[in-house]
Design an enzyme around this catalytic site. Structure first.
Site, PDB file in Angstrom:
ATOM      1  N   SER A 190       9.147   4.415  -8.369  1.00  0.00           N
ATOM      2  CA  SER A 190       8.957   5.822  -8.259  1.00  0.00           C
ATOM      3  C   SER A 190       9.075   6.824  -9.134  1.00  0.00           C
ATOM      4  O   SER A 190       8.255   7.854  -8.993  1.00  0.00           O
ATOM      5  CB  SER A 190       9.289   6.144  -6.839  1.00  0.00           C
ATOM      6  N   HIS A 218       4.827   2.211  -3.386  1.00  0.00           N
ATOM      7  CA  HIS A 218       3.876   3.123  -4.158  1.00  0.00           C
ATOM      8  C   HIS A 218       2.773   2.184  -4.842  1.00  0.00           C
ATOM      9  O   HIS A 218       2.320   2.715  -5.762  1.00  0.00           O
ATOM     10  CB  HIS A 218       4.919   3.748  -5.275  1.00  0.00           C
ATOM     11  N   LYS A 249       3.083   6.612   2.934  1.00  0.00           N
ATOM     12  CA  LYS A 249       2.400   7.000   1.794  1.00  0.00           C
ATOM     13  C   LYS A 249       0.821   6.826   2.020  1.00  0.00           C
ATOM     14  O   LYS A 249       0.486   7.797   2.600  1.00  0.00           O
ATOM     15  CB  LYS A 249       3.258   6.347   0.572  1.00  0.00           C
TER      16      LYS A 249
END
Lengths: 415, 83
Positions: A190, A218, A249
């Site tokens: 990240s 991610h 996310k």
């Protein structure tokens, strides 16, 4: 109650220590839905300011997508607001099973179990499936939630240098006598935005009979040909034993996470993972919206394709302007400034120019590695990115860091 | 003593620095407070010391201060060995 001056001062001292270390976190108050352009009140009470958002995890721009919002309302109407229960008592609805099946299909695994968050998934999975006879061998830059999960587990621990396959192999040889060996890594890291070498990791896992764990928070939804994640990008679909990921996310951005992987491992999580057993089920409104997200991204790759184009434009623009940009394949694009104060001053100047991005420094990243981390979204339009780029260049010129080497920047600002 | 110092310094370099790392480490280089070794990765150093010198390092002695330099580590190992 014994919260007297002495007790209060203990906590005040701790807060002062955090302030003095320069790591005190202030919340920026957002007064709009999450998007590529938001209105922010900061500090509290200040006039609201319109900003281009370069720091959200809203990679696919689905957090406030009309179809997702509509699905959430439908879920609220059809399945209610809350379940007032953990999953295994009376908190599992048909839509929870539907979402788990869809995630299994999307990620290309054998089974999936939902958790209230990916933090909870990472906190629960190791302790549920491993014991003292096992070893967890982790990349040193994995997310804090994995570190916490490892600490909660009785298995032995070891680490390898970030993405260093020779070091990982040495560790696998060192622990050859263990019952189970689990290699643990993020899919996309990240802070740097770089990708784990999953093809090589799987090769080593096969050579030394180890399991592979990947946190793809991610990456899920936008990395790989059809957005399945880093395992698709690295051509190791079906070879990752445990994937954890988040719905918080790219996949709608609300909350929720999962463990997806080998059927037996998922089933043990259903029996033993404490965050699953002892916290409430994900609310129906979130589940319904997440189902819609998976439908949208399974239809075509338009949003992922747009994100890739925006990322390319952004990376090229910054590189051409003369910034030092960390290489990578992801929409996480860190601009290296090295000096902690410079990263904070730069972020403040960006804010004044109408651009919202955060400066990170030690201990969040290694000492001397301070940076501005930018994150692209499919909701960014080109004129917004052009405006953001103009602001970066203007501030880069102000601090005289364009077309400078790392050593030259450090010479001006120190480490 | 000198041999132990060299052995531990070599291990720290091999375990915590990348091949292309430009950091220089000596016996007094801060390891923990400089971020070269963090609490998460310190476990391998502890395991190495316990195996190599046939000792058990209790958590109360595996502190950030005790592990912050090679000299401190040597002192900690010597203390435990002499107990």
């Amino acid at each position: 109650m014994a919260f007297n001056k002495k007790e209060r001062d203990i906590f005040k001292d701790e807060l002062n220590n955090i302030r003095n270390a320069g790591i005190f976190k202030d919340e920026r108050i957002i007064c709009t839905p999450q998007d590529s352009e938001i209105k922010v009140e900061f500090p509290a009470g200040a006039e609201k300011k319109s900003l281009i958002n370069m720091c959200s995890n809203n990679y696919l721009g689905l957090s406030s997508h009309p179809e997702v919002v509509k699905a959430a309302i439908k879920g609220l109407e059809n399945r209610g607001y809350g379940m007032s229960s953990v999953r295994f008592i009376c908190g599992t609805q048909d839509i929870h099973k539907e979402l788990e099946n869809m995630l299994t299909e999307f990620l290309g695994t054998e089974d999936t179990i939902l958790f209230p968050s990916c933090m909870d998934a990472n906190a629960g999975v190791f302790e549920a499936i491993l014991n003292e006879q096992d070893v967890m061998i982790s990349d040193r830059l994995v997310h804090a939630s994995i570190v916490d999960g490892i600490r909660l587990c009785k298995a032995q621990t070891d680490t390898y240098k970030h993405s260093n396959m020779n070091h990982l192999e040495k560790k696998l040889q060192l622990h050859s006598d263990k019952r189970l060996k689990v290699i643990i890594t993020d899919g996309i890291f990240s802070m740097d935005g770089d990708m784990a070498k999953l093809d090589e990791i799987v090769g080593l896992a096969e050579k030394y009979n180890a399991l592979v764990f990947v946190d793809d928070s991610h990456a899920s939804g936008f990395i790989g040909k059809t957005g399945k994640g880093t395992h698709e990008f690295c051509n190791v679909l079906g070879k990752i034993d445990i994937i954890t990921t988040t719905l918080g996310k790219a996949l709608g951005g609300a909350s929720g996470g999962c463990v997806s992987g080998r059927a037996e491992i998922v089933e043990i999580c259903r029996q033993k993972a404490r965050p699953y057993l002892f916290s409430n089920t994900i609310p129906p409104v979130v589940v319904s919206a997440a189902i819609k997200v998976l439908e949208i991204i399974s239809k075509n790759t338009d949003r992922k394709d747009k994100l890739e184009k925006s990322t390319e434009f952004w990376r090229n623009g910054l590189n051409e302007a003369g910034f030092i940009v960390k290489d990578g394949e992801s929409p996480i694009v860190p601009i290296m400034l090295f000096n902690a104060k410079l990263s904070q001053d730069f972020a403040q100047d960006l804010y004044n120019e109408g651009i919202y991005a955060i400066g990170f420094f030690f201990p969040v990243v290694a000492k001397g590695q301070a940076r501005i981390r930018t994150q692209l979204s499919a909701s960014h339009e080109k004129p917004q990115l052009e405006r953001a780029l103009d602001a970066f260049i203007k501030i880069g010129k102000k601090y005289d860091i364009l077309k400078k080497t790392k050593e030259e920047i450090i010479e001006i600002y120190g480490l | 003593m000198a041999e132990i110092k060299e052995t531990i310094l070599d291990y720290v370099k091999d375990e915590y620095l990348d091949e292309d790392d430009d950091k220089e480490i000596n016996f007094d280089t801060p390891l923990i407070s400089s971020g070269i070794v963090d609490s998460f990765s310190m476990i391998s150093l502890k395991r190495f010391l316990e195996t190599k010198y046939n000792i058990q390092i209790p958590d109360s002695k595996a502190t950030a201060e005790a592990f912050n330099t090679v000299n401190n580590i040597v002192k900690t190992v010597e203390e435990i060995k002499s107990e």
